[in-house]
Design a protein around this motif. Structure first.
Motif, short mmCIF file in Angstrom:
data_model
loop_
_atom_site.label_atom_id
_atom_site.label_comp_id
_atom_site.label_asym_id
_atom_site.label_seq_id
_atom_site.Cartn_x
_atom_site.Cartn_y
_atom_site.Cartn_z
N ASN A 183 0.81 -1.21 0.00
CA ASN A 183 0.00 0.00 0.00
C ASN A 183 0.85 1.26 0.00
O ASN A 183 1.95 1.29 0.54
N LYS A 184 0.32 2.26 -0.64
CA LYS A 184 0.92 3.60 -0.68
C LYS A 184 -0.19 4.61 -0.45
O LYS A 184 -1.36 4.36 -0.72
N ILE A 185 0.21 5.78 0.05
CA ILE A 185 -0.76 6.85 0.30
C ILE A 185 -1.22 7.45 -1.02
O ILE A 185 -0.43 7.68 -1.92
N MET A 186 -2.52 7.71 -1.12
CA MET A 186 -3.07 8.49 -2.23
C MET A 186 -3.79 9.68 -1.62
O MET A 186 -4.73 9.52 -0.84
N GLU A 187 -3.34 10.87 -1.98
CA GLU A 187 -3.95 12.08 -1.43
C GLU A 187 -3.95 13.17 -2.50
O GLU A 187 -2.89 13.51 -3.04
N HIS A 188 -5.12 13.67 -2.83
CA HIS A 188 -5.21 14.81 -3.74
C HIS A 188 -5.53 16.06 -2.93
O HIS A 188 -6.51 16.10 -2.20
N LYS A 189 -4.68 17.07 -3.07
CA LYS A 189 -4.90 18.33 -2.37
C LYS A 189 -5.23 19.42 -3.39
O LYS A 189 -4.45 19.67 -4.31
N GLU A 190 -6.38 20.03 -3.22
CA GLU A 190 -6.72 21.16 -4.07
C GLU A 190 -5.86 22.37 -3.70
O GLU A 190 -5.38 22.48 -2.57
N LEU A 191 -5.70 23.26 -4.63
CA LEU A 191 -4.87 24.43 -4.40
C LEU A 191 -5.50 25.34 -3.35
O LEU A 191 -6.70 25.61 -3.39
N LYS A 192 -4.66 25.80 -2.42
CA LYS A 192 -5.15 26.73 -1.40
C LYS A 192 -5.16 28.16 -1.92
O LYS A 192 -6.00 28.97 -1.54
N SER A 193 -4.20 28.48 -2.77
CA SER A 193 -4.04 29.85 -3.25
C SER A 193 -4.66 30.01 -4.64
O SER A 193 -4.63 29.10 -5.46
N LYS A 194 -5.22 31.18 -4.91
CA LYS A 194 -5.73 31.50 -6.24
C LYS A 194 -4.59 31.85 -7.19
O LYS A 194 -4.77 31.86 -8.41
N GLY A 253 -6.78 8.28 0.68
CA GLY A 253 -6.79 6.93 1.24
C GLY A 253 -5.51 6.22 0.86
O GLY A 253 -4.42 6.79 0.98
N TRP A 254 -5.65 4.99 0.34
CA TRP A 254 -4.45 4.24 -0.02
C TRP A 254 -4.69 3.41 -1.27
O TRP A 254 -5.83 3.15 -1.65
N ILE A 255 -3.59 3.04 -1.90
CA ILE A 255 -3.63 2.23 -3.11
C ILE A 255 -2.83 0.95 -2.87
O ILE A 255 -1.84 0.96 -2.14
N HIS A 256 -3.27 -0.14 -3.48
CA HIS A 256 -2.46 -1.36 -3.45
C HIS A 256 -1.50 -1.24 -4.64
O HIS A 256 -1.82 -1.63 -5.76
N ALA A 257 -0.33 -0.69 -4.37
CA ALA A 257 0.58 -0.31 -5.44
C ALA A 257 1.04 -1.51 -6.26
O ALA A 257 1.13 -1.45 -7.49
N ARG A 258 1.38 -2.61 -5.58
CA ARG A 258 1.89 -3.77 -6.30
C ARG A 258 0.84 -4.34 -7.25
O ARG A 258 1.12 -4.61 -8.43
#
Length: 444
Positions: free
Chosen positions: A55-66, A161-166
């Motif tokens: 497993n590996k972390i999957m995280e999408h962060k939207e931009l805070k700044s315009k 969340g997380w991904i099963h990378a392998r």
């Protein structure tokens, strides 16, 4: 020298069958390229590939700044595309677990750093965690039993969340083969010893068995090993991290299903046990290890050279157990079932390096995951194809360009805004033989 014109009948050679190599081969095949060959010294999934992980972390962060800086904009574009792929691409969708993500710290400075760089405190998607009880309530009773001393954090449940990378990497490899991609793996047939130069360009690669694999275009995507095959003018630093597993019972594995990732930016993180082996993964957090030795490929300069090992330094195990004592003390003394060091390649600014070489125009480099490469698996191959075709969008092209000017007088020991451990890059050369774990079944 100008490269051969790129057509669907061009011969394309990918060096590296890891996360990015498999993704690139899949996207090339989907675009109709008929002659794609991939070389790797190990069968897929390679035991040394960073993406060969439960497993590996999957995280999408939207931009805070315009008005974001260029690197932040490029990162957001990539993670947004990756998230779409994890959610909609049938090759990858089964391996994304949108269980949520907790980012946390336990000192005022770290907590402030999270507020500034990691989250948008005005976004209702982020749930603030102020007390140990609030941390414990993010998971079923009996899992988070620790006192979380001075911890504060934020829980996000959308796009994280997380991904099963392998399994995802094997899925991409399998689909690419079905679409006609040729994989040559294992030593000596798949082990590239050198690139082959002719007429001031690269015309292929020679493997350990002496065969020269000619190609119109060469994509170098060998991760941390890329620096051994090509002069990156100090743009790549092979850097390793440490991970370990604790064996859980089938009943415990069921109890620990669908948990959010718990990440402390200085102490470490854990993700739920994998469904096959029922092993819970813990990583200690630190700026990384290098293996500084005199490198004959760089005139004896001290450089970091990767090596494989299914053990970790005892000091890394101690840090992982310290993380567990804060969060899940009932697991803190359990024996380790597995451990290994995991290599990636850092660029000076931790942005990806995806570009044609300015001199050797038939070479496209696709490297520099810098700790964020695995989660890009569904979409990174598409961006690499765009770069090959000369159509990479401008916001990415500038950030991912060939940029040796960023590596002038490079500080090989820079922490690059990473925390934890001794707050410095560590050197495997200082770890004595008796200072490694002795997990049964692990390689020396």
């Amino acid at each position: 020298m100008a490269p051969s014109p790129l057509t669907h009948n061009s011969s394309l050679l990918i060096i590296g069958a890891g996360t990015w190599g498999c993704s690139t081969s899949l996207h090339l095949a989907r675009r109709g390229y008929q002659h794609v060959t991939v070389l790797d010294p190990y069968p897929v999934p390679s035991p040394i590939a960073a993406g060969n992980d439960v497993n590996k972390i999957m995280e999408h962060k939207e931009l805070k700044s315009k008005t974001p800086d260029a690197r932040s904009l490029a990162s957001a574009i990539c993670s947004r595309a990756a998230l779409k792929g994890w959610k909609t691409d049938p090759v990858f969708q089964p391996y994304f677990h949108e269980t949520g993500f907790i980012v946390s710290g336990h000192t005022p400075a770290l907590i402030q750093n999270i507020k500034e760089d990691e989250i948008d405190t005005t976004d209702a998607d982020f749930i603030q965690l102020e007390t140990a009880e609030e941390f414990r309530k993010t998971m079923p009773p009996g899992i988070l039993t620790g006192d979380f001393p001075s911890w504060k954090g934020w829980l996000s449940t959308d796009g994280a969340g997380w991904i099963h990378a392998r399994k995802a990497m094997v899925s991409a490899y399998t689909e690419a083969q079905l679409l006609g991609v040729k994989f040559i793996t294992g030593s000596p047939r798949g082990k590239v010893m050198t690139l082959v130069y002719e007429n001031d360009d690269v015309i292929g690669a020679q493997t350990e068995d002496g065969i020269i694999h000619r190609a119109d275009h060469v994509i170098l995507a060998a991760g941390a090993a890329s620096d051994r095959l090509f002069d990156f003018e100090k743009q790549l630093r092979p850097t390793a991290w440490t991970l370990c597993h604790i064996q859980m019972t089938p009943a415990e594995a069921q109890q620990y299903r669908n948990l959010p990732v718990l990440f402390n930016i200085e102490k470490g993180f854990f993700m739920e046990p994998d469904e096959d082996q029922h092993e819970l993964k813990i990583c200690d957090e630190h700026p990384g290890y290098c293996n500084f030795v005199s490198d004959p490929l760089h005139d004896g300069e001290m450089r970091s050279i990767p090596f494989a090992k299914q053990q970790i330094p005892i000091e890394a195990e101690a840090r992982a157990r310290d993380f567990l004592r804060d969060t899940m003390p009932h697991l803190a003394e359990r024996p380790l079932a597995f451990a290994r060091i995991c290599w990636d390649a850092d660029t000076p600014d931790r942005a990806f390096l995806i570009d044609r070489h300015p001199k050797y125009r038939s070479v496209l480099v696709a490297v520099g995951g810098s700790g964020n490469g695995a989660m890009q698996m569904p979409s990174i191959g598409g961006f690499i194809c765009d770069a090959l075709e000369g159509s990479l969008q401008s916001e990415l092209k500038h950030v991912f360009r060939w940029r040796p000017e960023t590596a002038v007088e490079r500080d090989w020991h820079a922490t690059q805004n990473r925390f934890g451990g001794p707050y410095k890059v560590m050197d495997f050369q200082t770890i004595h033989d008796d200072e490694w774990t002795r997990i049964e079944g692990g390689s020396a």
